[in-house]
Design a protein around this motif. Sequence first.
Motif, PDB file in Angstrom:
ATOM      1  N   VAL A 251     -29.800  11.851  37.236  1.00 56.48           N
ATOM      2  CA  VAL A 251     -29.488  12.245  38.610  1.00 56.48           C
ATOM      3  C   VAL A 251     -28.185  13.049  38.632  1.00 56.48           C
ATOM      4  O   VAL A 251     -28.080  14.081  39.301  1.00 56.48           O
ATOM      5  CB  VAL A 251     -29.384  11.010  39.519  1.00 56.48           C
ATOM      6  CG1 VAL A 251     -28.951  11.403  40.919  1.00 56.48           C
ATOM      7  CG2 VAL A 251     -30.722  10.278  39.575  1.00 56.48           C
ATOM      8  N   SER A 252     -27.188  12.593  37.871  1.00 54.10           N
ATOM      9  CA  SER A 252     -25.929  13.347  37.755  1.00 54.10           C
ATOM     10  C   SER A 252     -26.190  14.725  37.154  1.00 54.10           C
ATOM     11  O   SER A 252     -25.620  15.725  37.595  1.00 54.10           O
ATOM     12  CB  SER A 252     -24.934  12.583  36.875  1.00 54.10           C
ATOM     13  OG  SER A 252     -24.595  11.344  37.441  1.00 54.10           O
ATOM     14  N   GLY A 253     -27.076  14.773  36.145  1.00 61.99           N
ATOM     15  CA  GLY A 253     -27.425  16.053  35.529  1.00 61.99           C
ATOM     16  C   GLY A 253     -28.093  16.988  36.519  1.00 61.99           C
ATOM     17  O   GLY A 253     -27.828  18.194  36.525  1.00 61.99           O
ATOM     18  N   ASP A 254     -28.971  16.439  37.371  1.00 62.18           N
ATOM     19  CA  ASP A 254     -29.633  17.266  38.390  1.00 62.18           C
ATOM     20  C   ASP A 254     -28.606  17.874  39.343  1.00 62.18           C
ATOM     21  O   ASP A 254     -28.722  19.043  39.727  1.00 62.18           O
ATOM     22  CB  ASP A 254     -30.634  16.420  39.185  1.00 62.18           C
ATOM     23  CG  ASP A 254     -31.876  16.067  38.377  1.00 62.18           C
ATOM     24  OD1 ASP A 254     -32.082  16.698  37.313  1.00 62.18           O
ATOM     25  OD2 ASP A 254     -32.624  15.178  38.796  1.00 62.18           O
ATOM     26  N   LEU A 255     -27.618  17.089  39.739  1.00 64.12           N
ATOM     27  CA  LEU A 255     -26.585  17.597  40.647  1.00 64.12           C
ATOM     28  C   LEU A 255     -25.801  18.745  40.002  1.00 64.12           C
ATOM     29  O   LEU A 255     -25.490  19.747  40.652  1.00 64.12           O
ATOM     30  CB  LEU A 255     -25.635  16.470  41.055  1.00 64.12           C
ATOM     31  CG  LEU A 255     -26.227  15.338  41.901  1.00 64.12           C
ATOM     32  CD1 LEU A 255     -25.162  14.272  42.176  1.00 64.12           C
ATOM     33  CD2 LEU A 255     -26.794  15.872  43.205  1.00 64.12           C
ATOM     34  N   ILE A 256     -25.496  18.590  38.712  1.00 63.16           N
ATOM     35  CA  ILE A 256     -24.769  19.658  38.002  1.00 63.16           C
ATOM     36  C   ILE A 256     -25.616  20.921  37.932  1.00 63.16           C
ATOM     37  O   ILE A 256     -25.122  22.037  38.150  1.00 63.16           O
ATOM     38  CB  ILE A 256     -24.368  19.190  36.590  1.00 63.16           C
ATOM     39  CG1 ILE A 256     -23.314  18.087  36.679  1.00 63.16           C
ATOM     40  CG2 ILE A 256     -23.833  20.353  35.757  1.00 63.16           C
ATOM     41  CD1 ILE A 256     -22.918  17.495  35.340  1.00 63.16           C
ATOM     42  N   VAL A 257     -26.910  20.758  37.645  1.00 65.50           N
ATOM     43  CA  VAL A 257     -27.813  21.916  37.582  1.00 65.50           C
ATOM     44  C   VAL A 257     -27.874  22.613  38.939  1.00 65.50           C
ATOM     45  O   VAL A 257     -27.857  23.850  39.018  1.00 65.50           O
ATOM     46  CB  VAL A 257     -29.219  21.486  37.127  1.00 65.50           C
ATOM     47  CG1 VAL A 257     -30.205  22.648  37.256  1.00 65.50           C
ATOM     48  CG2 VAL A 257     -29.182  21.009  35.684  1.00 65.50           C
ATOM     49  N   MET A 258     -27.931  21.863  40.018  1.00 65.22           N
ATOM     50  CA  MET A 258     -27.953  22.460  41.356  1.00 65.22           C
ATOM     51  C   MET A 258     -26.709  23.304  41.606  1.00 65.22           C
ATOM     52  O   MET A 258     -26.797  24.418  42.142  1.00 65.22           O
ATOM     53  CB  MET A 258     -28.043  21.356  42.426  1.00 65.22           C
ATOM     54  CG  MET A 258     -29.360  20.626  42.481  1.00 65.22           C
ATOM     55  SD  MET A 258     -29.314  19.283  43.703  1.00 65.22           S
ATOM     56  CE  MET A 258     -30.798  18.367  43.240  1.00 65.22           C
ATOM     57  N   ILE A 259     -25.560  22.778  41.198  1.00 58.77           N
ATOM     58  CA  ILE A 259     -24.305  23.500  41.420  1.00 58.77           C
ATOM     59  C   ILE A 259     -24.263  24.778  40.592  1.00 58.77           C
ATOM     60  O   ILE A 259     -23.911  25.849  41.087  1.00 58.77           O
ATOM     61  CB  ILE A 259     -23.105  22.599  41.077  1.00 58.77           C
ATOM     62  CG1 ILE A 259     -23.043  21.415  42.039  1.00 58.77           C
ATOM     63  CG2 ILE A 259     -21.799  23.386  41.143  1.00 58.77           C
ATOM     64  CD1 ILE A 259     -22.019  20.368  41.652  1.00 58.77           C
ATOM     65  N   VAL A 260     -24.620  24.675  39.319  1.00 56.35           N
ATOM     66  CA  VAL A 260     -24.597  25.848  38.440  1.00 56.35           C
ATOM     67  C   VAL A 260     -25.625  26.872  38.891  1.00 56.35           C
ATOM     68  O   VAL A 260     -25.364  28.078  38.894  1.00 56.35           O
ATOM     69  CB  VAL A 260     -24.863  25.420  36.980  1.00 56.35           C
ATOM     70  CG1 VAL A 260     -24.990  26.642  36.076  1.00 56.35           C
ATOM     71  CG2 VAL A 260     -23.740  24.517  36.483  1.00 56.35           C
ATOM     72  N   LEU A 261     -26.799  26.408  39.296  1.00 52.81           N
ATOM     73  CA  LEU A 261     -27.846  27.304  39.769  1.00 52.81           C
ATOM     74  C   LEU A 261     -27.422  28.035  41.040  1.00 52.81           C
ATOM     75  O   LEU A 261     -27.657  29.240  41.188  1.00 52.81           O
ATOM     76  CB  LEU A 261     -29.129  26.507  40.030  1.00 52.81           C
ATOM     77  CG  LEU A 261     -30.356  27.274  40.523  1.00 52.81           C
ATOM     78  CD1 LEU A 261     -30.792  28.297  39.485  1.00 52.81           C
ATOM     79  CD2 LEU A 261     -31.501  26.319  40.822  1.00 52.81           C
ATOM     80  N   GLY A 262     -26.764  27.311  41.948  1.00 54.17           N
ATOM     81  CA  GLY A 262     -26.342  27.928  43.198  1.00 54.17           C
ATOM     82  C   GLY A 262     -25.106  28.794  43.049  1.00 54.17           C
ATOM     83  O   GLY A 262     -24.995  29.845  43.679  1.00 54.17           O
ATOM     84  N   GLY A 263     -24.173  28.368  42.238  1.00 57.44           N
ATOM     85  CA  GLY A 263     -22.929  29.121  42.064  1.00 57.44           C
ATOM     86  C   GLY A 263     -21.759  28.171  41.965  1.00 57.44           C
ATOM     87  O   GLY A 263     -21.315  27.612  42.982  1.00 57.44           O
ATOM     88  N   LEU A 264     -21.248  27.966  40.766  1.00 54.98           N
ATOM     89  CA  LEU A 264     -20.174  27.010  40.511  1.00 54.98           C
ATOM     90  C   LEU A 264     -18.905  27.398  41.268  1.00 54.98           C
ATOM     91  O   LEU A 264     -18.426  28.524  41.160  1.00 54.98           O
ATOM     92  CB  LEU A 264     -19.887  26.952  39.005  1.00 54.98           C
ATOM     93  CG  LEU A 264     -18.885  25.908  38.522  1.00 54.98           C
ATOM     94  CD1 LEU A 264     -19.422  24.508  38.767  1.00 54.98           C
ATOM     95  CD2 LEU A 264     -18.589  26.105  37.045  1.00 54.98           C
TER      96      LEU A 264
END
Length: 340
Positions: A251-264
């Motif tokens: 779940v933590s990994g999914d949140l990181i992917v969302m942020i990187v995908l959207g724009g860190l």
Amino acid sequence: MNPLISMRSVRQPATLVPVLLLGALALVPWAAGIADQPFYVVFFARILIYAVAASALNLALGFGGLVSLGHALFLGIGAYSVAIPAYHGIDNGWLHLAVCVVSCGLVGLLTGAISLRTTGIGFIMITLAFAQMGYFVFVSLKQYGGDDGTPIGATSRFFGQDLGQPLVAYTVAFVVLCLVIWWSARLRVAPFGMVLRGARRNPRRINAIGLRGKRYQLAAYVMSAVLCGVAGMLLANLTAFASPATLSWMVSGDLIVMIVLGGLGSVFGPLLGAVVFMGAEELLKMATESWAAIFGLAIFLVALLRTAGLVGLLEKLAPRKTAAVLAPAPVPVHAVEEHA
């Protein structure tokens, strides 16, 4: 701010598209009612809640440079802040919220203070270790379902409204997300945000001018933990269920992917990342049973391209002159020194 620049910024694709997306999300309950498809309210409510959680992590990761693999811990604490009182028949939403904020704040302060004694891979691993510790703590609570989780019979009530109702949960999640986005935009250019971003880029320089970068990062980590806990509380009410699976490192990994995908580090990045991530996941599930392999490959390609996320792609659509005027400036060191 120059009014001309402000008007131009609103017309920028990187701002206009997320604003239009928020407008479309505001119409989801109305459209779902016309189509007689209540599933859409629940599905998009989950997207809004995960966008809140991703925005919370973005405060620590995008602004402060703290790569945490343990933020699922706070999602789980937020969920059980509803589930445990509800098990004993308590449906007072204000009490649920108080338990959520206090517990996430204290755990965030303790784990953050310890984790920030390390850097790099050490920080990642210790936050992951704390999340796994939390996972096994809730698994051991057999009274509350243990590994199977526990249903929530008494969801949170505020002003007579039941947060367990999908429409109410959707409305509250939408309002919370809008407030978090507005607050993130203000925080990013505030003295605190500038020091935080400066500590991410050059911690030695921040310390050299008399500011304790670690203290700012710890404050950001605690605020991030509390916001993530609020997202967990909303999720528990929406699903009327709390499970240790919420604390999984994936779940933590999914949140990181969302942020990187959207724009860190961007304000709208978590929203765009959550919509694309969860939307693509749902579409692939409908199209093929091998959706996980395709989805994983797509995420790998995004990481391989090293783009600035969806926000970065939208910024490239702007005219060069306007982009030059509105390009995010580096952290103004003189402003940070004045803050010191």
